[in-house]
Enzyme design. Structure first.
Site, PDB file in Angstrom:
ATOM      1  CG  ASP A 155      -0.176  -0.214   2.521  1.00 18.04           C
ATOM      2  OD1 ASP A 155       0.541   0.708   2.958  1.00 18.04           O
ATOM      3  OD2 ASP A 155      -0.304  -1.310   3.093  1.00 18.04           O
ATOM      4  CG  ASP A 206       8.803 -15.908  -2.566  1.00 19.08           C
ATOM      5  OD1 ASP A 206       8.405 -15.415  -1.492  1.00 19.08           O
ATOM      6  OD2 ASP A 206       9.227 -17.070  -2.671  1.00 19.08           O
ATOM      7  CG  ASP A 225       3.086  -3.873   6.270  1.00 19.08           C
ATOM      8  OD1 ASP A 225       2.291  -4.470   7.020  1.00 19.08           O
ATOM      9  OD2 ASP A 225       2.754  -2.930   5.525  1.00 19.08           O
TER      10      ASP A 225
END
Length: 360
Positions: A155, A206, A225
């Site tokens: 985000d 990944d 996070d």
């Protein structure tokens, strides 16, 4: 979103386990990925329903072997026996990526909400408590951090906070889901502004593999996070992952890792602390903050330092409030300050009793 009999059409299909074709014949439905993740931690349960908007309300990822909607709503294995709902004004986006279902809606009380696989990741109203604390707890505990890695954080909110630190020269971010980034840039520009900083280098892929290939001692700080440790995210709380993080940090480098709720997951916290104390060899501390829209209203952070210059996490030596230009960077701090930093390491008595690793 299509509504049928008071339930979203997708929810109704999943609960019935069948989807009617044009001839009215039943066709088997695939279990949504959010339910598969939850079932990974409770395989004895049978997925019947998942996150959806029902009669104008959103409830987090649901899983149950029960037959009634009422029972379905209150049986998630990560936080069993409870449910948190938000009133929905408008569904803004819903699409499945290669990895998860991404949902954005406008709530009546918390602004826009980002949901991944049925679990609230952030809201416009309280995102500051999480984003600011997970970034500044580690970065304010060491002098002049220069190279920082973010694992997850698609985000952009953690990037936004790291960018306040003028000493930082390079910010790598490894996020597996490009759709999360794209959706955040469209619907959460106040967070995704973090991607605009020229110090940011995005790696879509990944994180486990990214860290395996990271040179030893590259980073001053790593911030993880991540989502809850079920399904694919399980690797992010296991020993090999922490070992790769420790190897990628310089001596005296620091990790801040999302570490669940002290109200719900003391067993997970105990396991994570035990592994990290064996792995990092420096300081290992647990901190927490209040986030109203997370299960139990609280979330924890595990802070670790590698062997080298000692780190006293509970006493910030690099106060962000006093850094030149920090307050003027895009938006003022909403939650974090040095007092909140120190207070984050104060733990309730029951946590000290239940988490043996915190007693000394």
């Amino acid at each position: 979103m299509d509504i049928y009999a008071g339930k979203s059409l997708e929810c109704q299909k999943t609960m019935d386990g069948r989807e009617n074709d044009d001839n009215g014949l039943g066709q088997a439905m695939a279990i949504p990925s959010c339910c598969l993740k939850a079932r990974a931690s409770a395989p004895e349960l049978d997925a019947k329903c998942h996150s959806t908007v029902v009669s104008g309300w959103f409830s987090e990822c649901q899983l149950s072997s029960a037959d009634t909607v009422k029972e379905v709503f209150f049986n998630n294995p990560m936080w069993p026996g409870e449910a948190h709902s938000l009133k929905v004004e408008e569904v803004l986006f819903k699409e499945r990526s290669l990895f998860q279902e991404v949902l954005v809606f406008q709530s009546s009380g918390y602004g826009r909400v980002l949901v991944l696989d049925g679990i609230v990741q952030l809201t416009e109203k309280d995102e500051c408590a999480y984003q600011e604390m997970i970034a500044h707890l580690p970065l304010c505990s060491i002098e002049s951090p220069k190279n920082v890695l973010v694992v997850g954080g698609g985000d952009g909110g953690v990037l936004r906070e790291i960018a306040r630190h003028r000493s930082v020269e390079k910010i790598d971010i490894c996020e597996i889901d490009q759709l999360v980034i794209d959706v955040s840039k469209k619907f959460f520009p106040d967070l995704a502004i973090g991607f605009e900083d020229p110090r940011v280098h995005l790696h879509v892929g990944d994180a486990v593999e990214f860290l395996r290939q990271t040179p030893e001692g590259k980073y001053d700080a790593i911030i993880v996070d991540s989502s809850d440790p079920v399904g694919p995210a399980q690797e992010l709380v296991e020993r090999p992952f922490f070992e790769n993080i420790a190897r990628a940090l310089r001596p005296g480098g620091v990790l801040c890792n999302m570490a669940e709720s002290m109200w719900l997951h003391t067993h997970l916290i105990q396991d994570m602390i035990s592994v990290c104390r064996e792995t990092f060899k420096g300081s290992v501390r647990y901190a927490w903050t209040s986030v109203p829209t997370y299960p139990s209203g609280a979330i924890g952070f595990l802070l670790c330092s590698t062997e080298g210059p000692p780190v006293d996490f509970a006493h910030p030596i690099n106060p962000i409030e006093k850094l030149e230009g920090a307050i003027g960077y895009k938006r003022e701090l909403q939650f974090y300050n040095s007092e909140m930093h120190r207070a984050a390491f104060s733990l309730p008595s029951f946590v000290k009793r239940e988490v043996e690793a915190l007693r000394d």
